[in-house]
Design an enzyme around this catalytic site. Sequence first.
Site, short mmCIF file in Angstrom:
data_model
loop_
_atom_site.label_atom_id
_atom_site.label_comp_id
_atom_site.label_asym_id
_atom_site.label_seq_id
_atom_site.Cartn_x
_atom_site.Cartn_y
_atom_site.Cartn_z
N PRO A 34 -45.84 7.84 36.14
CA PRO A 34 -46.21 6.49 35.73
C PRO A 34 -46.71 5.68 36.92
O PRO A 34 -46.06 5.64 37.96
CB PRO A 34 -44.89 5.91 35.18
CG PRO A 34 -43.81 6.73 35.79
CD PRO A 34 -44.38 8.08 36.06
N GLN A 111 -43.53 4.48 29.26
CA GLN A 111 -42.43 4.02 30.11
C GLN A 111 -42.11 2.57 29.74
O GLN A 111 -42.98 1.70 29.82
CB GLN A 111 -42.79 4.11 31.59
CG GLN A 111 -41.58 3.76 32.47
CD GLN A 111 -41.94 3.66 33.94
OE1 GLN A 111 -42.60 2.71 34.35
NE2 GLN A 111 -41.50 4.63 34.73
N HIS A 179 -37.30 2.79 32.38
CA HIS A 179 -37.50 2.58 33.81
C HIS A 179 -36.23 1.99 34.42
O HIS A 179 -35.98 0.79 34.33
CB HIS A 179 -38.70 1.66 34.04
CG HIS A 179 -39.22 1.66 35.44
ND1 HIS A 179 -38.50 2.11 36.51
CD2 HIS A 179 -40.43 1.25 35.95
CE1 HIS A 179 -39.23 1.99 37.62
NE2 HIS A 179 -40.40 1.48 37.30
N GLY A 180 -35.46 2.84 35.06
CA GLY A 180 -34.24 2.40 35.71
C GLY A 180 -34.28 2.57 37.21
O GLY A 180 -33.24 2.76 37.86
N HIS A 182 -36.38 1.77 41.31
CA HIS A 182 -37.22 0.96 42.20
C HIS A 182 -36.86 -0.52 42.29
O HIS A 182 -37.69 -1.34 42.65
CB HIS A 182 -38.70 1.11 41.81
CG HIS A 182 -39.15 2.53 41.72
ND1 HIS A 182 -40.30 2.91 41.06
CD2 HIS A 182 -38.61 3.67 42.19
CE1 HIS A 182 -40.43 4.23 41.13
NE2 HIS A 182 -39.41 4.71 41.81
N TYR A 184 -35.97 -2.60 39.76
CA TYR A 184 -36.24 -3.42 38.58
C TYR A 184 -34.93 -3.61 37.80
O TYR A 184 -33.86 -3.24 38.26
CB TYR A 184 -37.35 -2.79 37.75
CG TYR A 184 -38.66 -2.75 38.49
CD1 TYR A 184 -39.30 -3.93 38.88
CD2 TYR A 184 -39.25 -1.55 38.88
CE1 TYR A 184 -40.49 -3.91 39.60
CE2 TYR A 184 -40.44 -1.51 39.59
CZ TYR A 184 -41.04 -2.69 39.96
OH TYR A 184 -42.21 -2.67 40.69
#
Length: 375
Positions: A34, A111, A179-180, A182, A184
């Site tokens: 992604p 994602q 998306h878990g 970086h 966020y």
Amino acid sequence: MTITASSASRAAEILSRPVALNGLTVPNRIVMAPMTRMFSPGGVPGEDVQAYYARRAAAGVGLILTEGTYVGHESAGQSDRVPRFHGEEQLAGWAKVAEAVHAAGGTIVPQLWHIGMVRKQGEPPFADAPAVGPSGLRVDGTEGTGRAMTRGDLDDVIGAFAEAAAAAERTGFDGVELHGAHGYLLDQFLWAGTNRRTDAYGGDHVDRTKFAAEIVAAVREVVSPDFPVIFRYSQWKQEVYDARLAETPEELEAVLAPLAAAGVDVFHASTRRYWQPEFEGSDLNLAGWTKKLTGRPTITVGSVGLDGDFLRAFAGEGAPVQGIDDLLDRLERDEFDLVAVGRALLQDPQWAAKVLSGRFDELKPYDPAALKTLS
């Protein structure tokens, strides 16, 4: 770069093997990572986005993970050019993307994304929405302009992820990725640096995983049992590259076990360089440890096929082509199951076709100008 005929043949043999992810059979081991592109005005992916993904599916990418798409919560994002995974027009656009990828012979998973405290006040698509996070802290430790999430906020975000996942299955996608990573929102709960809560959602590794696990469970409940749920996570964060969720395998297991129990089928372990060992005393990378600890299939990622850290791309640096023999060795011994490719696929839509047919001499070095177009 010199690639022998035997090495090229080995790459084709190892990477072309299909793999089952719950009820989905991916035709080979190559995944498109992604990558945020910001070519969807109003959050609507258009014909250029359809063609962008379909080109890579037609050239042999087995599984496409789309760029991050905002879930239906007003604080989820901060750009009106990043696609959204809610709204009639937006979902109609995504349905056409999925259709185009399938017509080209590929599989595709969106994602689902909420940026949490990364959001800056006043930014679109919903300028009045505040940044929210576990404790109102940004990744750098500052308070920013946001606030800690209430019980109502938690429920709203859990519902937004579940609604997006149901929409993904309804519009023809092959699974979802949460998306878990970086730094966020979900990662802000997982990491002690941003999660200072004193309720059930803060504390030790298991407690900090509770929010993400509840999202996984809510998603699992609204999709079919055989619909794959992928969870992407990382040790590193944007701006804090040496951050770690876990210092030992035991701490990592405390994070991953509740997620697996909640319904994660596949873990996508995001690293900057796939070849780096994660813990002392073992050559396993993060994806390797994840598979060992959970028994779930895993996706590795991090500078595949290129010599140079991807973060340098955003500073305007290119990267030469690099061989993948070490990657193949790891796949051959089942350290992980799939390989996500980022910049190399961004640069060259034909990357997978060239690698699968042994045409390594045709691979192109990465030029950061590729970020500026949707080629």
